[in-house]
Design a protein around this motif. Structure first.
Motif, mmCIF file in Angstrom:
data_model
loop_
_atom_site.group_PDB
_atom_site.id
_atom_site.type_symbol
_atom_site.label_atom_id
_atom_site.label_comp_id
_atom_site.label_asym_id
_atom_site.label_seq_id
_atom_site.Cartn_x
_atom_site.Cartn_y
_atom_site.Cartn_z
ATOM 1 N N ARG A 83 0.801 -1.224 0.000
ATOM 2 C CA ARG A 83 0.000 0.000 0.000
ATOM 3 C C ARG A 83 0.836 1.278 0.000
ATOM 4 N N LEU A 84 1.943 1.263 0.725
ATOM 5 C CA LEU A 84 2.789 2.463 0.749
ATOM 6 C C LEU A 84 3.754 2.468 -0.428
ATOM 7 N N ARG A 85 4.168 1.267 -0.821
ATOM 8 C CA ARG A 85 5.053 1.068 -1.972
ATOM 9 C C ARG A 85 6.407 1.748 -1.800
ATOM 10 N N ARG A 86 6.819 1.889 -0.614
ATOM 11 C CA ARG A 86 8.155 2.356 -0.250
ATOM 12 C C ARG A 86 8.357 2.014 1.213
ATOM 13 N N LYS A 87 9.560 2.180 1.711
ATOM 14 C CA LYS A 87 9.794 1.883 3.118
ATOM 15 C C LYS A 87 9.223 2.987 4.003
ATOM 16 N N LEU A 88 8.657 2.576 5.101
ATOM 17 C CA LEU A 88 8.088 3.514 6.060
ATOM 18 C C LEU A 88 9.218 4.030 6.949
ATOM 19 N N SER A 89 9.422 5.340 6.973
ATOM 20 C CA SER A 89 10.557 5.940 7.683
ATOM 21 C C SER A 89 10.191 6.316 9.114
ATOM 22 N N VAL A 90 10.976 5.812 10.064
ATOM 23 C CA VAL A 90 10.755 6.072 11.485
ATOM 24 C C VAL A 90 12.021 6.667 12.089
ATOM 25 N N VAL A 91 11.872 7.791 12.792
ATOM 26 C CA VAL A 91 12.981 8.420 13.507
ATOM 27 C C VAL A 91 12.675 8.381 14.995
ATOM 28 N N GLY A 92 13.634 7.909 15.791
ATOM 29 C CA GLY A 92 13.420 7.819 17.230
ATOM 30 C C GLY A 92 14.524 8.480 18.019
ATOM 31 N N ALA A 93 14.210 8.921 19.248
ATOM 32 C CA ALA A 93 15.203 9.593 20.082
ATOM 33 C C ALA A 93 14.697 9.763 21.502
ATOM 34 N N CYS A 94 15.650 10.039 22.398
ATOM 35 C CA CYS A 94 15.346 10.572 23.727
ATOM 36 C C CYS A 94 15.710 12.047 23.676
ATOM 37 N N ILE A 95 14.774 12.930 23.973
ATOM 38 C CA ILE A 95 15.025 14.359 23.796
ATOM 39 C C ILE A 95 15.323 15.047 25.119
ATOM 40 N N GLY A 96 15.818 16.284 25.008
ATOM 41 C CA GLY A 96 16.183 17.047 26.191
ATOM 42 C C GLY A 96 17.421 16.469 26.846
ATOM 43 N N THR A 97 17.437 16.441 28.165
ATOM 44 C CA THR A 97 18.584 15.906 28.908
ATOM 45 C C THR A 97 18.426 14.425 29.218
ATOM 46 N N ASP A 98 17.363 13.815 28.726
ATOM 47 C CA ASP A 98 17.096 12.410 29.029
ATOM 48 C C ASP A 98 18.120 11.506 28.349
ATOM 49 N N ARG A 157 13.081 15.780 9.052
ATOM 50 C CA ARG A 157 12.985 16.349 7.707
ATOM 51 C C ARG A 157 13.956 15.655 6.750
ATOM 52 N N ALA A 158 15.193 15.447 7.213
ATOM 53 C CA ALA A 158 16.212 14.828 6.361
ATOM 54 C C ALA A 158 15.856 13.390 5.999
ATOM 55 N N GLU A 159 15.272 12.666 6.933
ATOM 56 C CA GLU A 159 14.931 11.259 6.704
ATOM 57 C C GLU A 159 13.538 11.086 6.121
ATOM 58 N N LYS A 160 12.849 12.220 5.879
ATOM 59 C CA LYS A 160 11.476 12.175 5.374
ATOM 60 C C LYS A 160 10.630 11.240 6.233
ATOM 61 N N ALA A 161 10.690 11.498 7.531
ATOM 62 C CA ALA A 161 10.058 10.612 8.508
ATOM 63 C C ALA A 161 8.543 10.574 8.360
ATOM 64 N N ASP A 162 8.009 9.373 8.369
ATOM 65 C CA ASP A 162 6.561 9.183 8.458
ATOM 66 C C ASP A 162 6.114 9.251 9.913
ATOM 67 N N ALA A 163 7.008 8.867 10.814
ATOM 68 C CA ALA A 163 6.687 8.853 12.240
ATOM 69 C C ALA A 163 7.923 9.196 13.056
ATOM 70 N N VAL A 164 7.705 9.913 14.156
ATOM 71 C CA VAL A 164 8.764 10.245 15.109
ATOM 72 C C VAL A 164 8.389 9.626 16.447
ATOM 73 N N LEU A 165 9.303 8.799 16.977
ATOM 74 C CA LEU A 165 9.087 8.138 18.262
ATOM 75 C C LEU A 165 10.024 8.748 19.296
ATOM 76 N N VAL A 166 9.475 9.220 20.393
ATOM 77 C CA VAL A 166 10.275 9.830 21.447
ATOM 78 C C VAL A 166 10.025 9.112 22.762
ATOM 79 N N SER A 167 11.102 8.747 23.439
ATOM 80 C CA SER A 167 11.013 8.112 24.749
ATOM 81 C C SER A 167 11.440 9.105 25.817
ATOM 82 N N GLN A 168 10.662 9.176 26.904
ATOM 83 C CA GLN A 168 10.975 10.063 28.025
ATOM 84 C C GLN A 168 10.837 9.302 29.333
ATOM 85 N N VAL A 169 11.961 9.168 30.037
ATOM 86 C CA VAL A 169 11.974 8.478 31.323
ATOM 87 C C VAL A 169 12.130 9.472 32.473
#
Length: 256
Positions: free
Chosen positions: A101-116, A162-174
């Motif tokens: 359905r997407l006909r390309r790879k789904l781009s996901v960018v993940g990170a822990c933001i701030g001082t985490d 933006r650079a990775e043309k992300a479809d989704a951004v995943l952020v973890s915060q502990v």
């Protein structure tokens, strides 16, 4: 048999109202400290309260466990939770849907933001080794995963998305001191709203043990995942939100 809508805590016998609670007080361990712990428990509604454990925690702190009866009831009909509203798919099913359905790879960018700097959560979801016997998103051949690691600033995250043309951004915060996880999430959501128009923004997903899953709208994100979330759940949600739901909506718009 109908389900009980109002329940009472269970300790030794059904309906006895017994609960166990732990906390730390900034006092050295002595008899006075134990009395202070029982006083606090009583003020919180435990009657009677019993001190079952107390131990010194460094210089000037004591950890307590108290056990006692409370009179509070739980009304199950008033409990609000976020139910999973999408099917749980296998890796094979996720890959097949993305490819077809997407006909390309789904781009996901993940990170822990701030001082985490706690990457255990984001790594468990993204890294191929995964968690609890489930492979992470890197294992899915139709997903392109970029893991930025820890202590990533919000501008860096936006630029990477933006650079990775992300479809989704995943952020973890502990880290949650002074509600840092909430402040960071709001800052991230605002930055993406400012940097990208509505139709071009990636799906924003946050996760961590202290998030309230009901706060997604308030925090400006699309989804919140709490403790115990698995890579399979996240992958299934991505397909649901980015492919199944979006394509169904597009078909309805075209038909209208």
């Amino acid at each position: 048999m109908s389900e009980n809508r109002v329940v009472r805590p269970y300790g030794d016998t059904t309906g006895d109202g017994m609960v166990q609670m732990s906390f730390t007080l900034p006092v050295p361990h002595d008899k006075r400290a134990e009395g202070a712990a029982l006083q606090l428990a009583a003020k919180m509604g435990m009657d009677p309260a019993m001190l079952v454990h107390a131990t010194q925690m460094g210089d000037g702190f004591t950890f307590f466990v108290v056990y006692g009866r409370v009179n509070h009831l739980v009304d199950l009909s008033a409990v609000q939770v976020v139910e999973r509203d999408f099917p749980l798919l296998s890796a094979k099913e996720v890959n097949a849907l993305v490819k077809a359905r997407l006909r390309r790879k789904l781009s996901v960018v993940g990170a822990c933001i701030g001082t985490d700097a706690h990457t255990v959560g984001i790594d468990a979801i993204l890294n191929v080794k995964g968690i609890a016997g489930e492979k992470g998103l890197e294992y899915y051949r139709e997903l392109k995963v970029t893991n930025l690691g820890a202590q990533v600033s919000v501008p860096e995250l936006v630029e990477a998305a933006r650079a990775e043309k992300a479809d989704a951004v995943l952020v973890s915060q502990v880290v949650t001191q002074r509600d840092a996880h909430l402040h960071n999430t709001r800052e991230m959501a605002a930055a993406f709203r400012e940097a990208m128009p509505a139709g071009m923004r990636p799906l924003l997903i946050v996760g961590g043990p202290r998030f309230d899953e009901l706060m997604a709208g308030e925090l400006g994100v699309d989804r919140i995942f709490g403790r115990g979330t698995t890579p399979r759940e996240v992958a299934s949600y991505l397909v649901h939100a980015l492919i199944t739901t979006k394509m169904t909506t597009n078909r309805k718009v075209k038909a209208a």
